[in-house]
Design an enzyme around this catalytic site. Structure first.
Site, short mmCIF file in Angstrom:
data_model
loop_
_atom_site.label_atom_id
_atom_site.label_comp_id
_atom_site.label_asym_id
_atom_site.label_seq_id
_atom_site.Cartn_x
_atom_site.Cartn_y
_atom_site.Cartn_z
N GLY A 55 -8.88 3.68 -8.50
CA GLY A 55 -8.02 4.68 -9.16
C GLY A 55 -7.85 5.07 -10.66
O GLY A 55 -8.00 3.89 -11.11
N HIS B 292 -3.31 4.18 -2.63
CA HIS B 292 -4.27 3.80 -1.91
C HIS B 292 -5.03 4.47 -0.64
O HIS B 292 -6.18 4.28 -0.44
CB HIS B 292 -3.76 2.09 -1.19
CG HIS B 292 -3.22 1.41 -2.38
ND1 HIS B 292 -1.92 1.07 -2.51
CD2 HIS B 292 -3.75 0.61 -2.92
CE1 HIS B 292 -1.78 0.23 -3.36
NE2 HIS B 292 -2.99 -0.04 -3.85
N LEU C 244 1.12 -1.17 -0.07
CA LEU C 244 0.06 0.05 0.02
C LEU C 244 0.68 1.21 -0.10
O LEU C 244 2.01 1.45 0.59
CB LEU C 244 -0.68 0.11 1.31
CG LEU C 244 -1.85 -1.30 1.12
CD1 LEU C 244 -2.70 -1.23 2.56
CD2 LEU C 244 -2.80 -1.25 -0.19
#
Ligand code: PAF
Length: 286
Positions: free
Chosen positions: A149, A39, A35
């Site tokens: 995303g 994120h 991450l």
């Protein structure tokens, strides 16, 4: 506070069921771990919009074209759990491969058309693997909203199309790409770059941005727009271009003439590391 950790489908279903009974809406952030701040942006949106935030950490074997790429995708669960705690995630679903695929998968979700170009052309089966695992996660978690995303714009378009075509009851929320100060889009793969490759990597965004500037200046011929990016990319001999394309934003089909919203998207290799990025342009955005 540390998030709850669910390793099984039964356990995550129980957690979500409890949250629902207490009247909370459920937000889902699917990840493959490793991450980073990209994120965090997804988790932050989910936190602001939903009463209960579920992050999933699962390196999905069926979306990798090469076993070596799958095995290179190492994650540190303890470190990712700390990260989720800092983002106030409520529960992390981190199944192992045997939990998600107890027997070899026979049923797949294939989103045609939107998967055909860009990464879909160079990574056969990749989006089939992504759509299949995301459909499974949607059924397991039954979230109200799920966050993806824009850096993976084709993935986002594939998932949006799957949700529409299969009438899945989840709202897909796109989250803008997070960039380093020098323009490099955040990606778990960036940590594989050598210091020299890291220095060169922002050339991808510079090239895409130059292409977008050419559209803003009035060019509608996609070939000429791509030339603006190629001039910049070709000046970096260590960058190997996989694709550079101008596509319509919803269907992800290459266009020759720019008349509506488009993405200018590229994939490059820096040594053994593949990087992708894209920028958006809509005629009303300048
Ligand atoms: O973008 C990713 O990290 C993965 O493709 C996803 C959506 C978690 C599916 O494995």
């Amino acid at each position: 506070m540390a998030p709850e950790l669910a390793k099984t489908i039964a356990a995550i279903r129980e957690h979500v069921e409890r949250a629902r009974k207490s009247g909370r809406s459920v937000g889902l952030v699917p990840t493959m771990g490793a991450l980073h701040a990209g994120h965090a942006a997804l988790m932050d949106c989910a936190r602001r919009e939903c009463g209960y935030v579920v992050a999933t950490i699962f390196v999905n074997p069926i979306q990798f074209n090469h076993a070596s790429d799958y095995h290179a995708y190492t994650i540190d669960l303890a470190c990712d759990l700390d990260f989720c705690a800092a983002q106030s995630v409520d529960v992390v679903f981190a199944p192992d491969a045997a939990e998600m695929y107890p027997v070899p998968q026979s049923t797949f979700v294939e989103v045609t058309g939107v998967s055909d170009h860009l990464c879909g052309k160079f990574r056969p089966g990749h989006f089939r693997g992504v759509a299949t695992v995301v459909a499974k996660l949607f059924h397991i978690v039954a979230a109200d909203r799920a966050y993806f995303g824009e850096k993976d714009a084709q993935q986002l378009a594939v998932i949006q199309r799957m949700v529409a075509d299969l009438n899945l009851p989840v709202a897909i929320i796109p989250v803008p790409t997070v960039r380093e100060a020098d323009g490099l889009a955040l990606s778990s793969r960036n940590r594989r770059l050598s210091p020299e490759q890291r220095r060169i990597a922002p050339v991808v965004f510079r090239a895409l941005d130059a292409a977008r500037a050419r559209i803003r200046a009035g060019t509608t011929d996609a070939g000429k727009v791509k030339d603006a990016a190629l001039e910049i990319l070709n000046a970096e001999p260590t960058v190997r271009l996989e694709y550079l394309e101008v596509v319509d934003d919803s269907g992800m089909q290459p266009v020759e003439e720019i008349r509506g919203p488009v993405r200018i998207a590229a994939a490059v290799w820096l040594g053994a590391t593949r990087l992708i990025d894209n920028v958006f342009f809509t005629p009303s955005s300048h």
